[in-house]
Design an enzyme around this catalytic site. Structure first.
Site, PDB file in Angstrom:
ATOM      1  N   SER A 188      -9.057  -2.407   7.823  1.00 41.00           N
ATOM      2  CA  SER A 188      -8.634  -1.975   6.483  1.00 41.00           C
ATOM      3  C   SER A 188      -7.802  -2.998   5.733  1.00 41.00           C
ATOM      4  CB  SER A 188      -7.852  -0.655   6.582  1.00 41.00           C
ATOM      5  OG  SER A 188      -8.704   0.388   6.986  1.00 41.00           O
ATOM      6  N   LYS A 199       0.842  -1.176   0.000  1.00 39.67           N
ATOM      7  CA  LYS A 199       0.000   0.000   0.000  1.00 39.67           C
ATOM      8  C   LYS A 199       0.886   1.237   0.000  1.00 39.67           C
ATOM      9  CE  LYS A 199      -3.895   1.909   2.643  1.00 39.67           C
ATOM     10  NZ  LYS A 199      -4.678   1.737   3.902  1.00 39.67           N
ATOM     11  N   SER A 209      -9.492   0.228   3.720  1.00 45.42           N
ATOM     12  CA  SER A 209      -8.923   1.137   2.740  1.00 45.42           C
ATOM     13  C   SER A 209      -7.821   0.495   1.897  1.00 45.42           C
ATOM     14  CB  SER A 209      -8.344   2.363   3.455  1.00 45.42           C
ATOM     15  OG  SER A 209      -7.323   1.975   4.363  1.00 45.42           O
TER      16      SER A 209
END
Length: 569
Positions: A240, A140, A216
């Site tokens: 997330s 990420k 996310s």
């Protein structure tokens, strides 16, 4: 911190467009898909399976289908080179990006250069650099990698170091975790985005493009679902990692705080250390999660990161299948607040039948309410009014994405909690943790083993993915962050519109439960992955991963038997 040098001349849309073009230009011409394919993909229900494989040559398809253990075996025997492995995953990732827009940073050239170094080392020494030698990975876009930007999908962070200009760190700084992966031989090939952002747009679920990829860390979950890298790293403060892994049908580990280093990682709310963000691992098997965590701990991150727990990998903590009949699991069908949708109910039932048939004991799980975690989580995670998020948006003038509508009030950060108010919430959290632990230990009276349950099983969320803006209850995962327990997501099945229908006798547990069930549409959800989570004791990742493998093995046997029965009908 607000950047005093705001680019007020160039509109944020132009900055974002230039960023997209810059990353697209890093894809070799021979890997560019025809426009007709890219446009046609937007109208497909699913991008998985034969469609994606049809775009790949046989060698790329074969290599990218291998898990970490197989790749290491081939590179260790010399039957595959690191360059061949990295090139294959880069090619697949490039095609995935064109279909889904899920790479904020493309690092193919850097990755292939590192792969060449690893091959040279192997040819000279006839051994691998480390346990993850040549393994392509993605992260990420919160983790700094030398040679790449880190924007966290904030337009105002593009061409800066975390929003600051004129520093010597931009493209020249490395997060501790990235440094560890370098030592182990892993090769980052790029970085994935937040699920919804103003640079790349919204990220859809590749199994069912009517649904969200989850957030996310949705970009990383999509990358794993489509095998764009051999494993991925996301971040988690309220589900997330777990939610998108569940929605995309991949395995994940959200560890307790301190097991994986977060030193030098970009983020918001950096001063909040009561319930910190953790790094989680995603992959296609429990074995992959185990290999990555064990390898990371072998680097002794606590010697460089004062917030890393000095806890090496503990093989003695693992359980094995020969413990048959001597294990007990807690089992939560619902939390008394929101009932899972029918496909999640079916997945839970499959797991329950599987474990009982395998001889394991199940204990109904009725701990302190998830409702309490709702009162705790948001106040700790957002108690500062999210001023740093607001500051980041002001750098470019970009709007907040719809998923954080309501985070601000009248276009400004909300008033932060006072120190006294914040301390009251922390006291509540400590009390909640104490009572939860007391409940867990009390299960020894019901387990049938003389010990408390080893782990408990619950929904990840009430939904198997969901339609955009149709998510109403996060407490199945946010409670786990409040408690700082590790959690493993285990894919179980897929939504079947013919099987997964609402029971006519359904009675809502709450108003939220009614709203959530009203949002379920069997046809719209058809084909979406369905998963459960297995939750263990704090800092008990080794034990939890071994228990997860036992559950997976039992599920595999159950599915094989069911397939035989179905075939004989």
């Amino acid at each position: 911190m607000t950047n005093p040098i705001q680019d007020s001349v160039q509109p944020w849309q132009e900055i974002a467009a230039k960023k997209r073009q810059a990353e697209q230009s890093k894809i070799p011409p021979e890997w560019i898909l025809p426009t007709s394919v890219v446009e046609g993909a937007k109208h497909r229900r699913s991008l998985t399976g034969p469609f994606l494989e049809s775009l790949l040559d046989p060698k790329t398809s074969r290599i990218t289908a291998m898990d970490v253990a197989a790749l290491i075996q081939h590179m260790g025997s010399g039957t595959l080179t690191a360059v061949a492995v990295v090139r294959s995953f880069c090619k697949r990732a490039a095609m995935i990006h064109q279909l889904t827009r899920n790479m904020l940073e493309i690092g193919f050239d850097i990755a292939l250069g590192r792969a060449k170094e690893l091959d040279d080392y192997f040819h000279q020494h006839r051994r691998l650099v480390g346990p993850l030698h040549g393994i392509p990975m993605t992260l990420k876009d919160q983790f700094h990698i030398k040679g790449l930007e880190t924007s966290m999908a904030f337009v105002g962070w593009i061409a800066t170091f975390e929003g600051l200009r004129s520093t010597d760190k931009e493209r020249n700084f490395e997060s501790e975790l990235v440094r560890e992966f370098h030592l182990l031989g892993a090769v980052p090939i790029g970085k994935s985005p937040e699920t919804s952002n103003n640079i790349l747009g919204y990220l859809w679920n590749p199994h069912n493009q009517l649904l969200t990829a989850g957030g996310s860390s949705g970009g990383e979950a999509v990358m794993q679902a489509l095998r764009g890298s051999a494993f991925g790293i996301g971040t988690d403060i309220g589900g997330s990692v777990s939610m998108p892994a569940s929605y995309n049908g991949v395995f994940s580990l959200k560890p307790s705080t301190g097991r994986i280093s977060m030193k030098g990682v970009a983020g918001v709310g950096q001063g909040q250390q009561v319930m910190p963000v953790v790094a989680g691992i995603m992959g296609v098997s429990i074995a992959t999660l185990r290999a990555v965590l064990e390898s990371l701990l072998s680097t002794e991150p606590w010697l460089r990161d004062p917030y890393a727990v000095p806890l090496p990998w503990r093989e003695a903590e693992e359980y094995h299948a020969d413990t048959h009949g001597s294990l007990a699991f807690g089992f939560m069908e619902h939390d008394g607040i929101v009932t899972p949708h029918p496909p999640v109910q079916r997945a839970l039932k499959m797991v329950k039948i599987t474990l009982r048939e395998a001889g394991y004991n199940l204990v109904d799980w009725n701990p302190p309410s998830n409702r309490e975690s709702l009162e705790i989580h948001g106040k700790i995670a957002r108690g500062d009014g999210c001023v740093d998020v607001w500051d980041a948006l002001q750098l470019s003038g970009e709007p907040e994405v719809p998923e954080i509508d309501g985070l601000f009030e009248s276009g400004l950060p909300r008033k932060p909690l006072s120190l006294a108010e914040y301390q009251d919430v922390v006291i509540h959290m400590k009390d909640y943790r104490n009572r939860y632990q007391e409940y867990w230990m009390s299960t020894a009276e019901k387990s049938g083993t003389g010990r408390p349950v080893e782990a408990f099983i619950s929904p990840v969320t009430p939904t198997a993915a969901h339609l955009p803006k149709q998510f109403f209850h996060a407490e199945y995962t946010t409670s786990i962050n409040v408690l700082d327990y590790p959690a493993v997501v285990i894919p179980v099945t897929f939504v079947d519109q013919n099987l997964d229908k609402i029971d006519p006798s359904f009675v809502p547990l709450s108003e939220t439960d009614r709203i959530n069930m009203d949002a379920y549409d069997p046809a719209a959800y058809h084909g979406a992955p369905v998963a459960v989570q297995l939750v263990g004791q704090r800092l008990g990742e080794e034990r939890l991963l071994s228990l997860a493998q036992i559950v997976v093995d039992a599920l595999d046997k159950y599915k094989e038997r069911a397939a035989v029965v179905s075939a004989n009908k």
